[in-house]
Scaffold this motif. Structure first.
Motif, PDB file in Angstrom:
ATOM      1  N   GLN A   1      32.266  24.194  12.216  1.00 47.46           N
ATOM      2  CA  GLN A   1      33.573  22.955  11.817  1.00 47.46           C
ATOM      3  C   GLN A   1      33.932  23.637  11.262  1.00 47.46           C
ATOM      4  O   GLN A   1      35.344  22.747  10.540  1.00 47.46           O
ATOM      5  CB  GLN A   1      32.507  21.759  11.478  1.00 47.46           C
TER       6      GLN A   1
ATOM      7  N   PRO B   1      28.117  19.441  13.251  1.00 45.84           N
ATOM      8  CA  PRO B   1      27.994  17.844  13.155  1.00 45.84           C
ATOM      9  C   PRO B   1      26.813  17.687  12.483  1.00 45.84           C
ATOM     10  O   PRO B   1      25.277  17.882  13.131  1.00 45.84           O
ATOM     11  CB  PRO B   1      27.887  17.698  14.310  1.00 45.84           C
TER      12      PRO B   1
ATOM     13  N   ASN C   1      31.335  12.327  13.337  1.00 45.04           N
ATOM     14  CA  ASN C   1      30.919  13.655  15.087  1.00 45.04           C
ATOM     15  C   ASN C   1      30.758  13.453  15.941  1.00 45.04           C
ATOM     16  O   ASN C   1      29.611  13.712  16.242  1.00 45.04           O
ATOM     17  CB  ASN C   1      29.852  14.632  13.912  1.00 45.04           C
TER      18      ASN C   1
END
Length: 360
Positions: free
Chosen positions: A147, A69, A103
């Motif tokens: 992610q 992030p 994020n």
């Protein structure tokens, strides 16, 4: 001035000097600006059409946070003396692609915003913070909560920001005691006359001994309350996890079980495992497999697998490449990427992500 009075005054000034010097020593403090920027390219062979729920075709897009992030923040400490330290953290999630918030829960410091007191007896924290469940999941996730193609997609798919970003939270974390460490958090909903609205609590217990780490955690959250953020953070759900990691040489093996029971939705069991290997100090190879089954309707299930390689070109900059595949059945909608492909469609989807990550 009499000689005796001069001597007394001299002693007082000297004592004040020592007091100020001691105070300065005890009040040593520091503030640090830090951050991480991650941007890359994402390809998926199928994409969910949010309006129809059908396949909208393949996509090729620029994406923020392909692996980690993007964020920046301030953290600081002050030595209070006697083994006490005051700490604070203000952390904002950002998008390197748009410059906007990402994020996080959508607020300026929507990732973390807290003040803490460290002592030999543990740490007390007050403010917006990660829950013990979220931290436990991160600690034993086979792909380190990448992610792309990791347990993070499954977490956010089920409960969005709930449990990750806990507003109005107070928590306590114990010191290490013979390898054990416990943590507990209570987040208040803020509604007068209704303590249960928006109330969230979580607890975890971790044991670490040499190469072995085992952790377990629970979470219970209610909907409602006064917390209102662009990304919902008070979805009613019950969560639990049991995970372990074991290091042997350059390889770390990870196993994890997770259950997300979401009100009026899935009751998902997730079984995962994977390996992480530092081939060289610069090159890290990682792989994980995740099987998800809805306990309410077993026809709803998915299997996701992903491989990743990260090469550190310097202590602060790394290049990465990831490839993954997910196969959804029934109403399961597992996606491959937190950004741009959080939800998937029925059948098999293949994807890849490449990018660069820089920390400061």
């Amino acid at each position: 001035m009499p000689k005796k009075r001069k001597l007394v005054l001299k002693r007082i000034v000297c004592a004040m000097g020592w007091t100020l010097a001691a105070g300065a020593a005890h009040a040593q403090s520091s503030v640090t600006l830090y951050g991480l920027l991650d941007g890359g390219l994402l390809y998926t062979s199928k994409t969910l059409n949010a309006a129809t729920g059908q396949n909208a075709g393949h996509q090729f897009s620029a994406t923020d946070g392909g692996m980690a992030p993007s964020q920046f923040g301030l953290t600081g400490t002050e030595d209070l003396g006697g083994g006490l330290k005051a700490r604070f953290k203000l952390e904002s999630g950002i998008s390197v692609m748009t410059g906007g918030f990402n994020n996080s829960n959508g607020n300026l410091f929507g990732r973390q915003a807290y003040v803490a007191l460290d002592s030999p007896y543990g740490t007390a924290t007050a403010g917006l913070q990660f829950s013990p469940l979220f931290l436990a999941l991160y600690g034993t996730d086979p792909r380190g909560f990448s992610q792309f193609g990791s347990g993070l997609e499954l977490y956010v798919d089920n409960v969005l920001g709930t449990g990750a970003f806990n507003a109005n939270g107070v928590s306590y974390t114990s010191p290490d005691i013979y390898g054990f460490r416990g943590s507990a958090m209570l987040a208040f909903g803020g509604t007068a006359g209704n303590f249960q609205a928006g109330r969230q609590y979580s607890a975890s217990l971790q044991y670490e001994n040499g190469s072995l780490l085992i952790n377990a955690a629970i979470y219970s959250g209610n909907s409602g309350g006064t917390v209102n953020t662009p990304i919902p953070t008070t979805i009613a759900f019950w969560g639990r996890t049991l995970g372990t990691t074991y290091k042997f040489g350059i390889v770390t093996a990870k196993l994890q079980f997770v259950n997300y029971k979401v009100a009026q939705s899935f009751d998902s069991n997730i079984y995962s495992g994977g390996l992480d290997c530092y081939v060289t100090p610069q090159l890290d190879l990682n792989g994980g497999v995740y099987f998800t089954s809805d306990r309410n309707h077993t026809t709803n299930h998915s299997i996701m697998g992903a491989l990743g390689a990260t090469y550190s070109v310097s202590p602060r900059t790394a290049l990465y490449a990831q490839v993954g595949v997910v196969d959804n059945h029934g109403a399961m909608d597992t996606g491959l990427s937190l950004n741009n492909a959080l939800y998937g469609v029925q059948g098999t989807t293949i994807g890849t992500s490449v990018g660069i990550r820089h920390s400061f």
